[in-house]
Write a protein that holds these residues in place. Structure first.
Motif, PDB file in Angstrom:
ATOM      1  N   VAL A 124       3.981 -41.425 -15.103  1.00  0.00           N
ATOM      2  CA  VAL A 124       4.135 -41.111 -13.675  1.00  0.00           C
ATOM      3  C   VAL A 124       3.553 -42.231 -12.817  1.00  0.00           C
ATOM      4  O   VAL A 124       4.178 -42.667 -11.843  1.00  0.00           O
ATOM      5  CB  VAL A 124       3.487 -39.746 -13.341  1.00  0.00           C
ATOM      6  N   PHE A 125       2.387 -42.718 -13.169  1.00  0.00           N
ATOM      7  CA  PHE A 125       1.786 -43.817 -12.397  1.00  0.00           C
ATOM      8  C   PHE A 125       2.666 -45.064 -12.458  1.00  0.00           C
ATOM      9  O   PHE A 125       2.838 -45.758 -11.464  1.00  0.00           O
ATOM     10  CB  PHE A 125       0.377 -44.140 -12.889  1.00  0.00           C
ATOM     11  N   GLY A 126       3.189 -45.368 -13.635  1.00  0.00           N
ATOM     12  CA  GLY A 126       4.061 -46.525 -13.773  1.00  0.00           C
ATOM     13  C   GLY A 126       5.295 -46.428 -12.893  1.00  0.00           C
ATOM     14  O   GLY A 126       5.749 -47.419 -12.330  1.00  0.00           O
ATOM     15  N   GLU A 127       5.835 -45.228 -12.769  1.00  0.00           N
ATOM     16  CA  GLU A 127       7.031 -45.011 -11.946  1.00  0.00           C
ATOM     17  C   GLU A 127       6.709 -44.950 -10.460  1.00  0.00           C
ATOM     18  O   GLU A 127       7.430 -45.519  -9.641  1.00  0.00           O
ATOM     19  CB  GLU A 127       7.713 -43.695 -12.352  1.00  0.00           C
ATOM     20  N   ARG A 128       5.622 -44.259 -10.101  1.00  0.00           N
ATOM     21  CA  ARG A 128       5.358 -43.984  -8.689  1.00  0.00           C
ATOM     22  C   ARG A 128       4.306 -44.868  -8.053  1.00  0.00           C
ATOM     23  O   ARG A 128       4.252 -44.968  -6.824  1.00  0.00           O
ATOM     24  CB  ARG A 128       4.989 -42.517  -8.545  1.00  0.00           C
ATOM     25  N   LEU A 129       3.473 -45.502  -8.869  1.00  0.00           N
ATOM     26  CA  LEU A 129       2.428 -46.401  -8.351  1.00  0.00           C
ATOM     27  C   LEU A 129       2.475 -47.709  -9.143  1.00  0.00           C
ATOM     28  O   LEU A 129       1.501 -48.105  -9.772  1.00  0.00           O
ATOM     29  CB  LEU A 129       1.044 -45.755  -8.498  1.00  0.00           C
ATOM     30  N   PRO A 130       3.615 -48.400  -9.114  1.00  0.00           N
ATOM     31  CA  PRO A 130       3.801 -49.552 -10.009  1.00  0.00           C
ATOM     32  C   PRO A 130       2.829 -50.714  -9.783  1.00  0.00           C
ATOM     33  O   PRO A 130       2.630 -51.513 -10.680  1.00  0.00           O
ATOM     34  CB  PRO A 130       5.245 -49.970  -9.742  1.00  0.00           C
ATOM     35  N   GLY A 131       2.194 -50.803  -8.659  1.00  0.00           N
ATOM     36  CA  GLY A 131       1.269 -51.909  -8.413  1.00  0.00           C
ATOM     37  C   GLY A 131      -0.147 -51.664  -8.907  1.00  0.00           C
ATOM     38  O   GLY A 131      -0.996 -52.545  -8.826  1.00  0.00           O
ATOM     39  N   ILE A 132      -0.402 -50.471  -9.439  1.00  0.00           N
ATOM     40  CA  ILE A 132      -1.753 -50.124  -9.879  1.00  0.00           C
ATOM     41  C   ILE A 132      -1.950 -50.548 -11.334  1.00  0.00           C
ATOM     42  O   ILE A 132      -1.235 -50.087 -12.219  1.00  0.00           O
ATOM     43  CB  ILE A 132      -2.001 -48.597  -9.757  1.00  0.00           C
ATOM     44  N   PRO A 133      -2.940 -51.413 -11.601  1.00  0.00           N
ATOM     45  CA  PRO A 133      -3.220 -51.774 -12.996  1.00  0.00           C
ATOM     46  C   PRO A 133      -3.734 -50.556 -13.771  1.00  0.00           C
ATOM     47  O   PRO A 133      -4.640 -49.870 -13.322  1.00  0.00           O
ATOM     48  CB  PRO A 133      -4.317 -52.843 -12.889  1.00  0.00           C
ATOM     49  N   LEU A 134      -3.123 -50.276 -14.919  1.00  0.00           N
ATOM     50  CA  LEU A 134      -3.536 -49.169 -15.776  1.00  0.00           C
ATOM     51  C   LEU A 134      -4.325 -49.701 -16.959  1.00  0.00           C
ATOM     52  O   LEU A 134      -3.928 -50.683 -17.592  1.00  0.00           O
ATOM     53  CB  LEU A 134      -2.318 -48.394 -16.278  1.00  0.00           C
ATOM     54  N   VAL A 135      -5.422 -49.039 -17.262  1.00  0.00           N
ATOM     55  CA  VAL A 135      -6.323 -49.441 -18.336  1.00  0.00           C
ATOM     56  C   VAL A 135      -6.569 -48.213 -19.204  1.00  0.00           C
ATOM     57  O   VAL A 135      -6.622 -47.094 -18.706  1.00  0.00           O
ATOM     58  CB  VAL A 135      -7.654 -49.970 -17.750  1.00  0.00           C
ATOM     59  N   SER A 136      -6.721 -48.422 -20.510  1.00  0.00           N
ATOM     60  CA  SER A 136      -6.995 -47.318 -21.434  1.00  0.00           C
ATOM     61  C   SER A 136      -8.434 -47.397 -21.941  1.00  0.00           C
ATOM     62  O   SER A 136      -9.107 -48.418 -21.802  1.00  0.00           O
ATOM     63  CB  SER A 136      -6.030 -47.383 -22.617  1.00  0.00           C
ATOM     64  N   THR A 137      -8.869 -46.317 -22.564  1.00  0.00           N
ATOM     65  CA  THR A 137     -10.199 -46.306 -23.180  1.00  0.00           C
ATOM     66  C   THR A 137     -10.349 -47.457 -24.169  1.00  0.00           C
ATOM     67  O   THR A 137     -11.359 -48.168 -24.160  1.00  0.00           O
ATOM     68  CB  THR A 137     -10.450 -44.968 -23.904  1.00  0.00           C
ATOM     69  N   LEU A 138      -9.350 -47.657 -25.028  1.00  0.00           N
ATOM     70  CA  LEU A 138      -9.460 -48.729 -26.021  1.00  0.00           C
ATOM     71  C   LEU A 138      -9.505 -50.109 -25.361  1.00  0.00           C
ATOM     72  O   LEU A 138     -10.212 -50.999 -25.844  1.00  0.00           O
ATOM     73  CB  LEU A 138      -8.331 -48.647 -27.034  1.00  0.00           C
ATOM     74  N   GLU A 139      -8.770 -50.293 -24.276  1.00  0.00           N
ATOM     75  CA  GLU A 139      -8.842 -51.577 -23.570  1.00  0.00           C
ATOM     76  C   GLU A 139     -10.247 -51.810 -23.021  1.00  0.00           C
ATOM     77  O   GLU A 139     -10.764 -52.934 -23.081  1.00  0.00           O
ATOM     78  CB  GLU A 139      -7.816 -51.620 -22.436  1.00  0.00           C
ATOM     79  N   ILE A 140     -10.870 -50.754 -22.507  1.00  0.00           N
ATOM     80  CA  ILE A 140     -12.244 -50.872 -21.997  1.00  0.00           C
ATOM     81  C   ILE A 140     -13.189 -51.243 -23.131  1.00  0.00           C
ATOM     82  O   ILE A 140     -14.021 -52.146 -22.997  1.00  0.00           O
ATOM     83  CB  ILE A 140     -12.683 -49.555 -21.315  1.00  0.00           C
ATOM     84  N   LEU A 141     -13.063 -50.574 -24.267  1.00  0.00           N
ATOM     85  CA  LEU A 141     -13.947 -50.860 -25.401  1.00  0.00           C
ATOM     86  C   LEU A 141     -13.726 -52.261 -25.957  1.00  0.00           C
ATOM     87  O   LEU A 141     -14.683 -52.953 -26.318  1.00  0.00           O
ATOM     88  CB  LEU A 141     -13.772 -49.816 -26.490  1.00  0.00           C
ATOM     89  N   LYS A 142     -12.478 -52.681 -26.020  1.00  0.00           N
ATOM     90  CA  LYS A 142     -12.199 -54.032 -26.515  1.00  0.00           C
ATOM     91  C   LYS A 142     -12.766 -55.076 -25.557  1.00  0.00           C
ATOM     92  O   LYS A 142     -13.327 -56.091 -25.991  1.00  0.00           O
ATOM     93  CB  LYS A 142     -10.700 -54.241 -26.716  1.00  0.00           C
ATOM     94  N   LEU A 143     -12.653 -54.832 -24.271  1.00  0.00           N
ATOM     95  CA  LEU A 143     -13.220 -55.749 -23.281  1.00  0.00           C
ATOM     96  C   LEU A 143     -14.743 -55.793 -23.407  1.00  0.00           C
ATOM     97  O   LEU A 143     -15.348 -56.863 -23.338  1.00  0.00           O
ATOM     98  CB  LEU A 143     -12.799 -55.313 -21.876  1.00  0.00           C
ATOM     99  N   TRP A 144     -15.364 -54.646 -23.614  1.00  0.00           N
ATOM    100  CA  TRP A 144     -16.809 -54.587 -23.832  1.00  0.00           C
ATOM    101  C   TRP A 144     -17.189 -55.419 -25.052  1.00  0.00           C
ATOM    102  O   TRP A 144     -18.120 -56.221 -25.008  1.00  0.00           O
ATOM    103  CB  TRP A 144     -17.240 -53.132 -24.007  1.00  0.00           C
ATOM    104  N   GLU A 145     -16.434 -55.246 -26.138  1.00  0.00           N
ATOM    105  CA  GLU A 145     -16.698 -56.001 -27.364  1.00  0.00           C
ATOM    106  C   GLU A 145     -16.646 -57.506 -27.092  1.00  0.00           C
ATOM    107  O   GLU A 145     -17.537 -58.261 -27.506  1.00  0.00           O
ATOM    108  CB  GLU A 145     -15.672 -55.638 -28.436  1.00  0.00           C
ATOM    109  N   GLN A 146     -15.621 -57.947 -26.375  1.00  0.00           N
ATOM    110  CA  GLN A 146     -15.428 -59.370 -26.118  1.00  0.00           C
ATOM    111  C   GLN A 146     -16.459 -59.925 -25.140  1.00  0.00           C
ATOM    112  O   GLN A 146     -17.044 -60.982 -25.383  1.00  0.00           O
ATOM    113  CB  GLN A 146     -14.017 -59.617 -25.571  1.00  0.00           C
TER     114      GLN A 146
END
Length: 189
Positions: A124-146
């Motif tokens: 829904v966000f991708g369709e209705r709010l296409p300019g909003i960057p979406l992040v997942s839990t795993l992306e947050i954890l991977k970023l923390w790791e890096q």
């Protein structure tokens, strides 16, 4: 949306996941944006995590308390304030849960990134709010790791805590599923 958003607004599941790792302060410190959560989500949806009982026979509910994270500026509580935010919330709430809807409305009108793992909400966000960057839990954890050079052992311990405390296990379709599996089991699928 141009440039790096200042805030990453977490939906209930992402906040619970990060809290359940036992390392929300360290994770927040490593991210390139400040964390935020909707007041609605904090008061109505994020109530407790599960902690293992010392005897190893089950778990007990542990209330989620983000007050120290709020006090030291690691997480900011946001509430809908403008008529445009309210209108977007109402519009989104017809398609997704209220927690995701309020999170989406805040992210849109405050020019924030948005963290959710909910597949329907992401669609829904991708369709209705296409300019909003979406992040997942795993992306947050991977970023923390890096960003924080987190050891494999610490990352695995955080993910195990998250799994037991928030019942989070990524789906096979998650783009970072192979990374998660490598951390957890030392092998990709």
């Amino acid at each position: 949306m141009t440039g790096q958003p200042q805030f990453l607004v977490l939906d209930a599941s992402c906040l619970l996941n990060l809290y359940a790792t036992g390392r929300p302060r360290a994770i927040a410190a490593a991210l390139p944006y400040r964390l935020a959560v909707a007041e609605y989500v904090l008061e109505r949806e994020v109530l407790y995590t599960w902690l293992p009982v010392a005897t190893g026979s089950g778990a007990r509910r542990e209330p989620v308390d983000t007050s120290s994270l709020q006090e030291d500026g690691r997480i900011q509580v946001m509430r809908l304030e403008l008529p445009e935010e309210e209108a977007t919330f109402v519009s989104l709430a017809g398609s997704i849960d209220d927690g995701e809807a309020v999170t989406g409305a805040l992210a849109l009108h405050r020019r924030c990134a948005l963290a959710t793992d909910d597949r329907k909400a992401r669609r829904v966000f991708g369709e209705r709010l296409p300019g909003i960057p979406l992040v997942s839990t795993l992306e947050i954890l991977k970023l923390w790791e890096q960003e924080a050079s987190v050891s494999g052992a610490e990352l695995r311990a955080a993910i195990l805590s998250m799994r037991s405390g928030a019942s989070y296990v990524p789906g096979h379709r998650d783009p970072l599923y192979a990374w998660w599996r490598e951390v957890m089991y030392g092998s990709a699928p």
